[in-house]
Design a protein around this motif. Structure first.
Motif, PDB file in Angstrom:
ATOM      1  N   THR A  69       0.882  -1.177   0.000  1.00 33.47           N
ATOM      2  CA  THR A  69       0.000   0.000   0.000  1.00 33.47           C
ATOM      3  C   THR A  69       0.921   1.229   0.000  1.00 33.47           C
ATOM      4  OG1 THR A  69      -0.018   0.120   2.410  1.00 33.47           O
ATOM      5  CG2 THR A  69      -1.728  -1.256   1.395  1.00 33.47           C
ATOM      6  N   PRO A  70       0.361   2.457  -0.105  1.00 34.12           N
ATOM      7  CA  PRO A  70       1.254   3.637  -0.141  1.00 34.12           C
ATOM      8  C   PRO A  70       2.162   3.746   1.082  1.00 34.12           C
ATOM      9  CG  PRO A  70      -0.930   4.230  -0.896  1.00 34.12           C
ATOM     10  CD  PRO A  70      -1.035   2.807  -0.393  1.00 34.12           C
ATOM     11  N   ASP A  71       1.729   3.241   2.236  1.00 34.05           N
ATOM     12  CA  ASP A  71       2.601   3.370   3.413  1.00 34.05           C
ATOM     13  C   ASP A  71       2.835   2.039   4.135  1.00 34.05           C
ATOM     14  OD1 ASP A  71       0.140   2.964   4.640  1.00 34.05           O
ATOM     15  OD2 ASP A  71       0.555   4.380   6.260  1.00 34.05           O
ATOM     16  N   GLY A  72       2.603   0.944   3.453  1.00 37.89           N
ATOM     17  CA  GLY A  72       2.812  -0.336   4.139  1.00 37.89           C
ATOM     18  C   GLY A  72       2.305  -1.501   3.319  1.00 37.89           C
ATOM     19  N   TYR A  73       1.495  -2.344   3.946  1.00 39.23           N
ATOM     20  CA  TYR A  73       1.039  -3.542   3.247  1.00 39.23           C
ATOM     21  C   TYR A  73      -0.247  -4.086   3.860  1.00 39.23           C
ATOM     22  CZ  TYR A  73       3.326  -5.697   7.300  1.00 39.23           C
ATOM     23  OH  TYR A  73       3.683  -6.032   8.578  1.00 39.23           O
ATOM     24  N   VAL A  74      -0.870  -4.976   3.109  1.00 34.06           N
ATOM     25  CA  VAL A  74      -2.001  -5.756   3.617  1.00 34.06           C
ATOM     26  C   VAL A  74      -1.512  -7.189   3.782  1.00 34.06           C
ATOM     27  CG1 VAL A  74      -4.346  -6.575   3.154  1.00 34.06           C
ATOM     28  CG2 VAL A  74      -3.653  -4.296   2.389  1.00 34.06           C
ATOM     29  N   ALA A  75      -1.759  -7.772   4.938  1.00 33.73           N
ATOM     30  CA  ALA A  75      -1.340  -9.156   5.177  1.00 33.73           C
ATOM     31  C   ALA A  75      -2.536  -9.988   5.621  1.00 33.73           C
ATOM     32  CB  ALA A  75      -0.261  -9.208   6.256  1.00 33.73           C
TER      33      ALA A  75
END
Ligand SMILES: *[C@@H]1O[C@H](CO)[C@@H](O)[C@H](O)[C@H]1NC(C)=O
Ligand SMILES: *[C@@H]1O[C@H](CO)[C@@H](O)[C@H](O)[C@H]1NC(C)=O
Ligand SMILES: *[C@@H]1O[C@H](CO)[C@@H](O)[C@H](O)[C@H]1NC(C)=O
Length: 206
Positions: A42-48
């Motif tokens: 994502t723009p500032d991290g992730y989906v887990a």
């Protein structure tokens, strides 16, 4: 002579019990494995998608269910979750406008109850934390202020898995081969971006 003899007996007993307890922790493969699959950036991290597998033949996690916690490597926050929730929001005062669900360094997550609205569910969620042998329990988590590539995302550490009247000990987070998924039409396989595994073993009943 008599005390030497009983000394030897005690030594034997002690080494026996050491043997059996380390035996229980190592050669018995039964465990709870937590798998953390990074699915998208994502723009500032992730989906887990995080899944706990109960690889114990006899032991269920009963109601009111499991709790999972960990420590973030940096200042990560939880933007949202599907299929589970965090127990504490903590201090999100750095954030204006969009406020994360949790800004605590060591978040704790619990499952949702059966009957959770369908749009707040993921596969294998929402069993009130009950986890029977050979079954799995999953939730989806959107992590912010995390790395946005597999060289910058940092593994969460110090995992704890707790269950009513059961104590588990979790090992270190390991970076493992990314999980392969088969698409629903079975035509293609896709892969997680990164996968982290944590193995927890039953330690004692309380
Ligand atoms: C956890 O249990 C599964 C099933 O028994 C086993 O295949 C796996 O190797 C175990 N993992 C560890 C790290 O012992
Ligand atoms: C790093 O991520 C890319 C895609 O984002 C992937 O193709 C690659 O296999 C990953 N490398 C490792 C070591 O996981
Ligand atoms: C990580 O955990 C998953 C789920 O139990 C398992 O299928 C996989 O083999 C594990 N990977 C390693 C390297 O242990």
């Amino acid at each position: 002579m008599k005390s030497l003899f009983s000394g030897i007996i005690i030594l034997l007993l002690v080494s026996f019990s050491c043997f059996t307890s380390s035996e229980a922790l190592t050669s018995n493969n039964e465990n709870i494995t937590i798998k953390w699959d990074l699915m998208t950036w994502t723009p500032d991290g992730y989906v887990a998608v995080v899944t706990a597998y109960n690889y114990q033949k006899q032991r269920s996690i009963p109601s009111p269910g499991w709790k999972m916690s960990w420590r973030w490597a940096r200042q990560e926050v939880i933007w949202s979750m599907v299929g589970a929730k965090t127990t504490e929001q903590g201090d999100c005062s750095k954030y204006k406008g969009n406020i994360p669900k949790s800004c605590v360094r060591k978040p704790t997550v619990v499952d949702l109850l059966p009957g959770t609205p369908y749009n707040q569910q993921v596969a294998n969620c929402c069993k009130g934390g009950v986890l029977k042998p050979d079954l799995a329990s999953s939730f989806q988590i959107t992590v912010g202020a995390a790395g946005t590539s597999n060289s910058t995302a940092r593994m969460a550490v110090n995992f704890m898995f707790t269950a009513p009247k059961q104590v588990y000990i979790c090992g270190p987070t390991k970076n493992v081969m990314p999980t392969k998924f088969i698409t629903s039409d079975r035509r293609r396989t896709t892969s997680a971006l990164m996968t982290w595994n944590i193995t927890c073993v039953f330690y004692k009943a309380t």
